[in-house]
Enzyme design. Structure first.
Site, short mmCIF file in Angstrom:
data_model
loop_
_atom_site.label_atom_id
_atom_site.label_comp_id
_atom_site.label_asym_id
_atom_site.label_seq_id
_atom_site.Cartn_x
_atom_site.Cartn_y
_atom_site.Cartn_z
N GLU A 183 41.83 118.04 51.44
CA GLU A 183 41.50 119.17 50.55
C GLU A 183 42.74 120.02 50.23
O GLU A 183 42.67 121.24 50.12
CB GLU A 183 40.32 119.97 51.11
CG GLU A 183 39.10 119.05 51.24
CD GLU A 183 37.76 119.73 51.25
OE1 GLU A 183 37.67 120.87 50.79
OE2 GLU A 183 36.80 119.08 51.71
N1 CAA Z 1 40.81 127.13 39.47
C1 CAA Z 1 40.71 126.84 38.14
N2 CAA Z 1 41.65 126.17 37.47
C2 CAA Z 1 42.73 125.74 38.16
C3 CAA Z 1 42.90 126.02 39.53
C4 CAA Z 1 41.88 126.74 40.19
N3 CAA Z 1 41.92 127.01 41.49
N4 CAA Z 1 44.06 125.48 39.94
C5 CAA Z 1 44.63 124.90 38.86
N5 CAA Z 1 43.81 125.06 37.80
C6 CAA Z 1 44.02 124.62 36.42
C7 CAA Z 1 45.25 125.28 35.81
O1 CAA Z 1 44.92 126.55 35.27
C8 CAA Z 1 45.65 124.28 34.76
O2 CAA Z 1 44.83 124.41 33.62
P1 CAA Z 1 45.42 125.04 32.23
O3 CAA Z 1 46.56 124.14 31.83
O4 CAA Z 1 44.25 125.00 31.31
O5 CAA Z 1 45.87 126.42 32.58
C9 CAA Z 1 45.27 122.94 35.39
O6 CAA Z 1 44.32 123.24 36.41
C10 CAA Z 1 46.44 122.24 36.00
O7 CAA Z 1 47.04 123.10 36.93
P2 CAA Z 1 48.58 123.13 37.20
O8 CAA Z 1 49.34 123.13 35.90
O9 CAA Z 1 48.84 124.22 38.15
O10 CAA Z 1 48.77 121.68 37.84
P3 CAA Z 1 49.86 121.18 38.88
O11 CAA Z 1 49.89 119.72 38.74
O12 CAA Z 1 51.13 121.94 38.76
O13 CAA Z 1 49.28 121.60 40.33
C11 CAA Z 1 47.78 121.61 42.15
C12 CAA Z 1 47.97 121.67 40.66
C13 CAA Z 1 47.40 122.98 42.65
C14 CAA Z 1 49.00 121.13 42.91
C15 CAA Z 1 46.63 120.61 42.28
O14 CAA Z 1 47.03 119.34 41.77
C16 CAA Z 1 46.11 120.44 43.67
O15 CAA Z 1 45.36 121.28 44.17
N6 CAA Z 1 46.46 119.31 44.35
C17 CAA Z 1 45.86 118.95 45.61
C18 CAA Z 1 44.67 118.11 45.41
C19 CAA Z 1 43.75 118.13 46.59
O16 CAA Z 1 43.45 119.15 47.17
N7 CAA Z 1 43.25 116.93 46.95
C20 CAA Z 1 42.31 116.83 47.99
C21 CAA Z 1 41.48 115.63 47.80
S1 CAA Z 1 39.79 115.89 48.02
C22 CAA Z 1 39.50 115.74 49.67
O17 CAA Z 1 40.35 115.74 50.50
C23 CAA Z 1 38.06 115.72 49.96
C24 CAA Z 1 37.63 115.06 51.20
O18 CAA Z 1 37.11 113.95 51.15
C25 CAA Z 1 37.63 115.80 52.47
#
Ligand code: CAA
Length: 380
Positions: free
Chosen positions: A363
């Site tokens: 996550e």
């Molecule tokens: N709420 C709403 N929108 C969001 C957001 C949030 N918390 N975070 C990002 N966004 C939106 C941004 O606003 C953007 O949209 P717009 O272009 O319209 O503004 C879009 O998402 C892309 O965001 P970024 O440009 O910031 O993207 P990025 O690539 O630079 O980074 C990141 C995003 C935060 C690194 C994201 O990719 C991330 O969280 N990565 C980790 C993924 C993760 O947690 N994976 C876990 C897998 S699931 C799991 O583990 C479940 C399980 O089985 C236990």
């Protein structure tokens, strides 16, 4: 500031504590060893209402707040983090996402089944080449008029084989990047959808983690959650709440390991006295207790933010970052306090040390939490 839990919250906490002692503790070592999914225990957790804790009563949920959910996660995780991750994924990533963003028809069809444990759900975002870099989705859901056709592979999916309902994140409009991603409900048994082999994991070995393969899987359009292109935001919003659940899981692992280490230190004798009388051990316990209390405040604060309708991206990320570090540090020290006994399975702490590690990875890794935190604090 009021730090007092309500009577209802104390009751729920006690119910989870009793359940963990009576139902999760027996066999926890064997399930870990055999990588056995706790099917019987999941059924009982469903009866207690732990699978749809925050879901509205009209959809078979318990209608509780996020603090109650965090309390339950903490208590279950003190004993069995494999069982608690099943609860966490079903509650935060599947039920919450569906209830908040799903259509009425989707809620009618899926939510009651998920919140009452008739079936469990899985959240499918990660891919072989899209873990932290979640916008790089390669799984496609191509628009074919009244349906989508899904192709691709998902990796490390919790409840991968045990689930019946999968929320799959996939790319529909490749040229639009993350704005072309959709979240689509896929049911087990849909032709072309296959569950890959089970992962042989370091920790949380009782939970079943699989890859998923989609080969021309036809899914009706009505299974898309939200507007066209909402899938990435859906995933981010859902994960923001999921991180509170995992933070509570990490807190529980830390608290469980600490409780065992404290008990052991008051029983085990060395150099003519209980080892808790040696400052080397007493100071370790002092550090553990302090860090756990700090983690608990961060976790409850994030849960409270969610309950108040405040933004919780930042507080959830801070809670997960810190609590997962505390889980890892505390579990390592708990093994150290147990000495040679800590290195064998019967004393539980070696399992907790292995289980703790995943809380710094899934996550959103700790490094991803730092991205979320730093972007948030530097925004204004
Ligand atoms: N709420 C709403 N929108 C969001 C957001 C949030 N918390 N975070 C990002 N966004 C939106 C941004 O606003 C953007 O949209 P717009 O272009 O319209 O503004 C879009 O998402 C892309 O965001 P970024 O440009 O910031 O993207 P990025 O690539 O630079 O980074 C990141 C995003 C935060 C690194 C994201 O990719 C991330 O969280 N990565 C980790 C993924 C993760 O947690 N994976 C876990 C897998 S699931 C799991 O583990 C479940 C399980 O089985 C236990």
């Amino acid at each position: 500031m009021d730090f007092t839990l309500s009577e209802e919250q104390i009751m729920i906490q006690q119910a989870a504590r009793d359940f963990a002692q009576n139902e999760l503790l027996p066999g926890v070592i064997e399930r870990d060893d055999a990588q056995k999914f706790p099917a019987e225990q999941v059924k009982k957790m469903a009866e207690l209402g732990f699978l749809g804790m925050m879901v509205d009563l009209k959809y078979g949920g318990s209608g509780l707040d996020t603090i109650s959910y965090a309390l339950v996660m903490e208590e279950l995780s003190k004993i069995d983090a494999s069982a608690s991750v099943i609860v966490s994924v079903n509650n935060s990533l599947v039920c919450w996402g569906l209830e908040t963003y799903g259509s009425d028809a989707q809620k009618e069809k899926y939510l009651s089944r998920l919140s009452t444990g008739q079936c469990i759900g899985a959240f499918c975002l990660s891919e072989p080449e899209a873990g932290s870099d979640a916008t790089s989705q390669k799984t496609t859901a191509l628009d074919q008029g009244d349906h989508y056709v899904l192709n691709g592979t998902k990796n490390w999916i919790t409840n991968g084989n045990s689930a019946d309902i999968y929320l799959v994140i996939a790319q529909t409009h490749i040229s639009k990047g993350h704005k072309g991603i959709n979240a689509i409900i896929v049911e087990k048994g849909t032709p072309g959808f296959e569950v890959g082999p089970k992962e042989n994991k370091l920790g949380i070995r009782g939970s079943d983690t699989h890859s998923l393969i989609f080969n021309d899987v036809k899914v009706p359009k009505e299974n898309r959650i939200g507007e066209d292109g909402f899938g990435f935001k859906f995933a981010m919003k859902t994960l923001a709440g999921g991180r509170i659940g995992i933070a509570a899981q990490a807190l529980g692992i830390a608290a469980g390991a600490y409780e065992l280490a404290k008990k052991y230190s008051k029983e085990r004798k060395a150099f003519g006295t209980e080892i808790s009388n040696h400052q080397a051990i007493a100071f370790k316990l002092a550090d553990m207790h302090t860090q756990i209390e700090a983690a608990r405040h961060l976790v409850y604060k994030a849960a409270w933010d969610k309950d108040q309708g405040n933004d919780y991206d930042l507080s959830g990320a801070m809670a997960k970052l810190y609590a997962s570090q505390v889980a890892m540090d505390t579990a390592v020290e708990a093994v150290q306090i147990h000495g040679g006994n800590g290195f064998v399975k019967d004393y539980h702490v070696e399992r907790m040390m292995r289980d703790a590690k995943i809380t710094q990875i899934y996550e959103g890794t700790s490094e991803i939490q730092k991205i979320v935190i730093s972007r948030s604090i530097l925004r204004d």
